[in-house]
Design a protein around this motif. Structure first.
Motif, short mmCIF file in Angstrom:
data_model
loop_
_atom_site.label_atom_id
_atom_site.label_comp_id
_atom_site.label_asym_id
_atom_site.label_seq_id
_atom_site.Cartn_x
_atom_site.Cartn_y
_atom_site.Cartn_z
N GLN A 204 0.83 -1.21 0.00
CA GLN A 204 0.00 0.00 0.00
C GLN A 204 0.86 1.25 0.00
O GLN A 204 0.54 2.23 -0.69
CB GLN A 204 -0.93 0.00 1.22
N GLU A 205 1.94 1.23 0.72
CA GLU A 205 2.80 2.41 0.79
C GLU A 205 3.42 2.73 -0.57
O GLU A 205 3.50 3.89 -0.99
CB GLU A 205 3.91 2.20 1.84
N LYS A 208 0.65 4.11 -2.77
CA LYS A 208 0.29 5.47 -2.35
C LYS A 208 1.26 6.49 -2.95
O LYS A 208 0.84 7.54 -3.46
CB LYS A 208 0.29 5.56 -0.83
N GLU A 212 0.29 9.40 -5.72
CA GLU A 212 0.57 10.82 -5.47
C GLU A 212 1.44 11.39 -6.59
O GLU A 212 1.23 12.53 -7.03
CB GLU A 212 1.25 10.99 -4.11
N THR A 229 -7.27 7.25 2.13
CA THR A 229 -7.83 5.93 1.84
C THR A 229 -9.27 5.86 2.33
O THR A 229 -9.58 6.34 3.42
CB THR A 229 -7.00 4.84 2.54
N TYR A 249 -6.85 0.35 -2.17
CA TYR A 249 -5.70 -0.38 -2.67
C TYR A 249 -5.97 -1.87 -2.78
O TYR A 249 -6.54 -2.48 -1.88
CB TYR A 249 -4.49 -0.13 -1.77
N SER A 257 -5.71 1.17 -7.87
CA SER A 257 -5.55 2.42 -7.13
C SER A 257 -5.06 3.55 -8.03
O SER A 257 -5.48 4.70 -7.88
CB SER A 257 -4.57 2.23 -5.97
N SER A 261 -7.15 6.77 -8.63
CA SER A 261 -6.60 8.06 -8.21
C SER A 261 -6.62 9.08 -9.34
O SER A 261 -6.93 10.26 -9.13
CB SER A 261 -5.16 7.89 -7.70
#
Length: 500
Positions: A204-205, A208, A212, A229, A249, A257, A261
Motif C-alpha cells: 500500500q505504501e 500510495k 501521489e 484511503t 488499494y 488504485s 486516483s
C-alpha cells in the motif's frame, strides 16, 4: 430594495449556503476516512443538523423576495447565470419540507453504515430495510418537487438540469445497441489475454507514493489538496484550496488504485480550476455545471489520458522506478495492452472504458423500474444479476460483487448514475475538439507535459463554472450537441490500433 441590492442579498445568502456545504463536505469526508465506529450516532446528529441549517438558509423568505425584485434589473451574462441557478435552487428547496430533509439525512447516515456491513458480510438483508426507507424517502422527495411524466424525472433533474427518463432512455438505448456488438468486436480483436506482465505484490505504501506522483504529474496541486484511503473512492473538499481525494488499494493490482486516483484527481483538477475570486466564490459561477460535466473531466484523465499509449511512453520508467523487481523487463506494448485490457467485468469502478457505460445503463434501468413500481426491494439482487448477464455476459457470484457494490443508494443518490455514462460521452466529444485546437497535445504528453490538455480544459470548461447549462456548454465548446458517436469512434480507433 432595488435590483442591485437584491442581487447582493442573494449573493450573501449563497455564500452562507456554500459555507455550510463546505463544512458538511469536510464532516462527511472525515466519516469516511477517520471516524471511529462509535462516532456514528453523534455524526448522524451533526449531519442532520447541518442539513437542517442548509435547508433553512436555502428557504430563507428573503430569497423569494429578492428574486422577485431582480426581475426588473439589467444583468450581464454572468449575473443572469447566477439568477437562473438561484431561482432553480429556490424552487427545489421550497418544495421539500424541512422534516423530509432531516429524515433523509438521518436515513443516509444509517443506510451508509448498514450498506458497509452488508457489503462486507455479503448479506443483502442487513441493508434491505434501510434501502427501502431511502427509496421511499426519494419517492416522497420526487412528489414534493413535482414532475411532468414520471417521478424518476424529478430525481434525474436534481443531478443535471433538464435530464429526464425519456431523453436518457433514448440515448442509452441507442448507445447500448451499438456498444454491445462493439464489445464483442473488441474482445475478438484482443484475442486471448496474455499473462499479467506485472503480476506481483504491491504494498500500500508503494502504491500510495505512485498515486501521489501520478496526481502531481497531471497537474494536481498538493498545496491545495490531499489523497487518503476510503472504502469507496471519492473527491470532496471545501473549495478550490482544499480538495480531498480518496482511493483504495488492491495489493495484487496497482492499477486499481492508480487509475482510481487519476479518476478522482480529474474531479479534483476541475474543482481546483473553478473560479474562486471574491466576486465568484460562493455563487454559481464557482460551481460545476453538472455531474455529467464533472464526470467528463475525471474520465478524461483516467481513461483518455491515463490509458493512452502516449501517456505510458513517459510514465513507464517511473512505474518501474516505483515498483522495482516487478516490472523491470516489461515493454511499452505490454503495459499498453495490460492497462487497456477489456473483460466482462463485475465491478463498475474497476471496469474498463468499453464495458463501463453498460454498468451504468444497468443501474439506470433498475432505478427507472424501481420508481415506476416494476421492481421491489426484494427483487433487486435477482434483477441485478439478470441484467449483468444480458448486458455484459457475466453473472455476479454474490451480492457483494453485485447489487451491494456501489455506495450511492446507501446515501439516497437515486438519479446520480446516468451522469457517469454521460460523462464518457461528453469526455470523448471534448477530446475531439481538444485535438483540433491543440493537435500536439498527445505528443506533448508523451514527452511528460500534460499542461496543454489541462490548460485547454481550464480555459474552455473549468473557468466557465455554471455560466452555461450542460448541453449549451457542450455546443459552445465543440460546436455540436451531445452525441454518442465521438465515444464510439474513439473506442473503435483506439482498440483496433492496440489489439489488431
Amino acid at each position: 430594495m432595488n435590483p442591485k441590492k437584491a442581487f447582493s442579498k442573494l449573493k450573501k445568502i449563497s455564500e452562507d449556503s456554500h459555507a455550510i456545504s463546505d463544512v458538511s463536505a469536510i464532516v462527511s469526508w472525515d466519516q469516511e476516512v477517520n471516524m471511529p465506529p462509535k462516532g456514528l450516532e453523534n455524526r448522524g446528529r451533526m449531519m442532520s443538523w447541518l442539513a437542517q441549517q442548509r435547508h433553512k438558509n436555502a428557504t430563507n423568505p428573503e430569497i423569494g423576495e429578492a428574486l422577485e425584485t431582480t426581475r426588473s434589473g439589467d444583468w450581464n451574462e454572468k449575473e443572469k447565470a447566477c439568477l437562473r441557478e438561484w431561482q432553480r435552487g429556490w424552487d427545489l428547496s421550497t418544495k421539500i419540507p424541512a422534516d423530509l430533509v432531516q429524515r433523509a439525512a438521518l436515513a443516509s447516515v444509517k443506510g451508509h453504515e448498514s450498506w458497509k456491513s452488508a457489503r462486507e458480510k455479503n448479506d443483502f438483508s442487513i441493508f434491505r430495510d434501510d434501502l427501502k426507507e431511502l427509496i421511499d424517502l426519494s419517492k416522497e422527495r420526487a412528489e414534493c418537487i413535482g414532475y411532468t411524466t414520471e417521478s424518476y424525472d424529478a430525481l434525474l433533474d436534481m443531478y443535471q438540469a433538464g435530464m429526464n427518463v425519456q431523453g436518457i432512455d433514448a440515448l442509452f438505448t441507442n448507445l447500448k445497441n451499438k456498444l454491445t456488438p462493439l464489445l464483442e468486436e473488441i474482445l475478438d480483436w484482443q484475442g486471448e489475454i496474455e499473462d499479467d506482465p506485472v503480476a506481483g505484490h504491491y504494498s500500500q505504501e508503494e502504491q500510495k507514493k505512485f498515486c501521489e506522483w501520478g496526481a502531481k504529474h497531471i497537474g494536481f496541486d498538493f498545496d491545495a489538496g490531499r489523497i487518503d484511503t476510503a472504502v469507496h473512492p471519492f473527491c470532496s473538499g471545501a473549495g478550490p484550496g482544499d480538495i480531498r481525494l480518496t482511493t483504495r488499494y488492491n495489493l495484487e493490482n496497482p492499477f486499481d488504485s492508480f487509475f482510481g486516483s487519476l479518476h478522482e484527481t480529474g474531479h479534483g483538477l476541475y474543482e481546483q480550476g473553478l473560479p474562486s475570486g471574491k466576486d465568484e466564490y460562493g455563487t454559481p459561477l464557482s460551481e460545476s455545471v453538472s455531474l455529467g460535466i464533472h464526470e467528463s473531466q475525471s474520465l478524461f484523465w483516467e481513461s483518455i489520458v491515463g490509458q493512452s499509449p502516449e501517456f505510458w511512453e513517459y510514465v513507464l520508467p517511473f512505474f518501474k522506478e516505483h515498483f522495482p523487481g516487478r516490472a523491470d523487463s516489461v515493454t511499452h506494448a505490454q503495459i499498453v495492452r495490460r492497462t487497456n485490457k477489456v473483460s466482462r467485468s463485475l465491478i463498475r469502478v474497476e471496469a474498463d472504458e468499453v464495458t463501463y457505460p453498460l454498468h451504468v445503463i444497468l443501474r439506470f434501468e433498475i432505478e427507472r423500474d424501481i420508481f415506476r413500481g416494476n421492481l421491489s426491494v426484494d427483487d433487486l439482487p435477482d434483477a441485478w444479476n439478470q441484467k449483468m448477464q444480458e448486458l455484459i455476459g457475466v453473472t455476479p457470484p454474490n451480492n457483494t460483487l453485485g447489487v451491494l457494490q456501489d455506495v450511492h443508494w446507501s446515501m439516497g443518490g437515486f438519479g446520480y448514475f446516468p451522469t457517469y455514462a454521460l460523462g464518457r460521452l461528453y469526455s470523448a466529444q471534448f477530446t475531439e475538439t481538444l485535438s483540433k485546437d491543440v493537435p500536439s497535445w498527445k505528443d506533448d504528453m508523451a514527452k511528460g507535459d500534460c499542461s496543454p490538455a489541462l490548460e485547454w480544459s481550464r480555459k474552455n470548461i473549468h473557468s466557465r463554472g455554471s455560466i452555461y447549462r450542460t448541453e449549451q456548454l457542450i455546443e459552445k465548446v465543440t460546436g455540436t450537441p451531445p452525441s454518442e458517436e465521438p465515444f464510439l469512434n474513439y473506442l473503435r480507433k483506439k482498440y483496433k490500433s492496440i489489439f489488431s
